[in-house]
Design a protein around this motif. Structure first.
Motif, short mmCIF file in Angstrom:
data_model
loop_
_atom_site.label_atom_id
_atom_site.label_comp_id
_atom_site.label_asym_id
_atom_site.label_seq_id
_atom_site.Cartn_x
_atom_site.Cartn_y
_atom_site.Cartn_z
N ALA A 7 -36.31 -39.47 5.29
CA ALA A 7 -35.37 -38.50 5.91
C ALA A 7 -36.09 -37.32 6.57
O ALA A 7 -35.55 -36.67 7.46
CB ALA A 7 -34.38 -38.01 4.86
N PHE A 18 -32.63 -35.35 1.81
CA PHE A 18 -31.86 -35.45 0.56
C PHE A 18 -32.28 -34.40 -0.46
O PHE A 18 -31.43 -33.75 -1.07
CB PHE A 18 -32.02 -36.87 -0.03
CG PHE A 18 -31.30 -37.92 0.76
CD1 PHE A 18 -31.90 -38.55 1.84
CD2 PHE A 18 -29.98 -38.24 0.46
CE1 PHE A 18 -31.22 -39.49 2.59
CE2 PHE A 18 -29.29 -39.19 1.21
CZ PHE A 18 -29.92 -39.81 2.29
N ARG A 19 -33.62 -34.26 -0.65
CA ARG A 19 -34.07 -33.51 -1.84
C ARG A 19 -34.68 -32.15 -1.53
O ARG A 19 -35.11 -31.46 -2.44
CB ARG A 19 -35.07 -34.39 -2.63
CG ARG A 19 -34.38 -35.63 -3.23
CD ARG A 19 -35.34 -36.60 -3.88
NE ARG A 19 -34.60 -37.75 -4.41
CZ ARG A 19 -34.20 -38.77 -3.65
NH1 ARG A 19 -34.49 -38.80 -2.34
NH2 ARG A 19 -33.51 -39.78 -4.16
N TYR A 25 -28.36 -33.56 -1.20
CA TYR A 25 -28.03 -33.56 -2.63
C TYR A 25 -27.62 -32.17 -3.10
O TYR A 25 -26.74 -32.01 -3.95
CB TYR A 25 -29.20 -34.12 -3.43
CG TYR A 25 -29.32 -35.63 -3.35
CD1 TYR A 25 -28.26 -36.41 -2.88
CD2 TYR A 25 -30.48 -36.29 -3.73
CE1 TYR A 25 -28.35 -37.78 -2.79
CE2 TYR A 25 -30.59 -37.68 -3.66
CZ TYR A 25 -29.51 -38.42 -3.18
OH TYR A 25 -29.61 -39.79 -3.10
N HIS A 109 -32.79 -49.35 3.45
CA HIS A 109 -31.57 -48.86 2.79
C HIS A 109 -30.34 -49.10 3.65
O HIS A 109 -29.33 -48.40 3.54
CB HIS A 109 -31.71 -47.37 2.44
CG HIS A 109 -32.77 -47.17 1.39
ND1 HIS A 109 -33.27 -45.93 1.08
CD2 HIS A 109 -33.43 -48.05 0.60
CE1 HIS A 109 -34.20 -46.06 0.13
NE2 HIS A 109 -34.32 -47.34 -0.17
N THR A 181 -41.23 -38.56 3.60
CA THR A 181 -40.52 -39.13 2.45
C THR A 181 -41.11 -38.59 1.14
O THR A 181 -42.32 -38.39 1.03
CB THR A 181 -40.57 -40.68 2.44
OG1 THR A 181 -39.96 -41.17 1.22
CG2 THR A 181 -41.98 -41.22 2.54
N SER A 182 -40.23 -38.41 0.17
CA SER A 182 -40.69 -37.91 -1.15
C SER A 182 -41.26 -39.06 -1.98
O SER A 182 -41.80 -38.85 -3.06
CB SER A 182 -39.51 -37.26 -1.89
OG SER A 182 -38.46 -38.23 -2.05
N ASN A 206 -46.44 -34.92 5.47
CA ASN A 206 -45.25 -34.45 4.76
C ASN A 206 -45.30 -32.95 4.56
O ASN A 206 -46.39 -32.36 4.48
CB ASN A 206 -45.12 -35.16 3.40
CG ASN A 206 -43.68 -35.27 2.96
OD1 ASN A 206 -42.85 -35.91 3.60
ND2 ASN A 206 -43.35 -34.57 1.88
N LYS A 207 -44.10 -32.34 4.47
CA LYS A 207 -44.03 -30.88 4.29
C LYS A 207 -44.60 -30.47 2.94
O LYS A 207 -45.18 -29.41 2.78
CB LYS A 207 -42.54 -30.47 4.39
CG LYS A 207 -42.29 -29.12 5.02
CD LYS A 207 -40.83 -28.90 5.36
CE LYS A 207 -39.89 -29.09 4.19
NZ LYS A 207 -38.51 -28.67 4.49
N GLU A 208 -44.43 -31.38 1.95
CA GLU A 208 -44.96 -31.07 0.60
C GLU A 208 -45.85 -32.23 0.15
O GLU A 208 -45.73 -33.35 0.66
CB GLU A 208 -43.80 -30.91 -0.38
CG GLU A 208 -43.00 -32.19 -0.50
CD GLU A 208 -41.72 -32.06 -1.30
OE1 GLU A 208 -41.44 -30.96 -1.81
OE2 GLU A 208 -41.00 -33.06 -1.38
N CYS A 229 -43.78 -32.82 10.54
CA CYS A 229 -44.31 -34.06 11.14
C CYS A 229 -44.39 -33.99 12.66
O CYS A 229 -45.37 -34.47 13.25
CB CYS A 229 -43.49 -35.26 10.68
SG CYS A 229 -41.73 -35.14 10.90
#
Ligand code: APR
Length: 252
Positions: A7, A18-19, A25, A109, A181-182, A206-208, A229
């Motif tokens: 995402a 999502f997270r 979420y 998914h 993606t996490s 990724n951001k994290e 990204c």
């Protein structure tokens, strides 16, 4: 080259992930006062209260969003025949909008561009389901009278066959980009185990910090680039001397 994406590559298009702190979420937790938002995407809840899933789909209406620079980066490398396959967790359909051929994508998914009845597995006109979503109704199957849904994979449902029949490609590629993606959801996250870490490079953007790779070991063939990204992908395009051609082709 293979891509594994989540995402995070669509947030710059305006679609929350999502997270993250302002993700879907968090919105569900606040709006519906629940502790485990994943339940809202589960098969049992859909069967008992399909209207909740329809409400969420209305909340996540993707039809008006456009692909990002990162989506076009995948299309660009596929057109150059450097990339062969995109494994996506996203259901927003932006890969297809970017012109990526369905033969080069595994929608792990599912997708919001098709609809079905999960009970009797018959296909249903996606426009009829989207009409019900937008009008706060539920579309019921003409055959078995069960609730129909967009063909997204809910927790408790199987992933599409081509997720399994194509995962070998991750073992054969020179480089895997893992972007946005996490890597928290199985079995998608375990795709990384298909990668031959002695042969292939893994580049995580990724951001994290995510992914259980040995980033600190120069011999580990894995690289973590922290940041947004689109910005990182732009610098890769510039470093490869592709930016002028890319930005002209995609008007970016
Ligand atoms: N650039 C780089 N990384 C980003 C950006 C960005 N612009 N925006 C967000 N991210 C990162 C976040 O920091 C996070 O680590 O992308 C990651 C998105 O993680 P999630 O929100 O967990 O999304 P994803 O990994 O796709 O979730 C997997 O969970 O609920 C299920 O089915 C759902 O497909 C989804 C799955």
């Amino acid at each position: 080259i293979a891509f594994m994406i989540g995402a995070g590559i669509s947030t710059s298009a305006g679609i929350p992930d999502f997270r993250s702190e302002n993700g879907i979420y968090q919105t569900i937790k606040e709006k519906f006062k629940v502790n485990s938002p994943e339940d809202f995407f589960s098969k049992p809840l859909f069967k008992s209260k399909p209207e909740i899933f329809y409400n969420l789909c209305k909340l996540m209406n993707f039809d008006s969003f456009k692909p990002t620079l990162t989506h076009y980066f995948m299309k660009y490398l596929l057109d150059k025949n450097y990339a062969q396959i995109v494994f996506t967790q996203n259901i927003d359909g932006l890969e297809t909008k970017a012109g990526i051929n369905k033969d080069n994508i595994v929608f792990a998914h599912g997708t919001s561009n098709e609809a079905h009845c999960p009970q009797c597995n018959c296909d249903v006109d996606v426009n009829e389901v989207k009409h019900c979503i937008n009008n706060d109704e539920v579309k019921y199957c003409p055959n078995c009278k069960g609730p129909c849904k967009l063909k997204v994979v809910l927790y408790g449902e199987n992933l599409p066959d081509n997720f399994y029949t194509n995962m070998f490609m991750l073992n054969e590629c020179d480089l895997v980009f893992i972007i946005g993606t996490s890597l928290r959801v199985e079995p998608f996250a375990s795709l990384t185990e298909q990668i031959d870490k002695h042969k292939s490079w893994v580049v995580v953007i990724n951001k994290e910090l995510v992914g259980n790779f040995d980033y600190k070991n120069n011999l580990s063939h894995s690289l973590f680039i922290q940041g947004l990204c689109d910005e990182i992908v732009k610098s890769i395009l510039i470093d490869c001397g592709w930016w002028d051609e890319f930005s002209l082709k995609y008007q970016i």
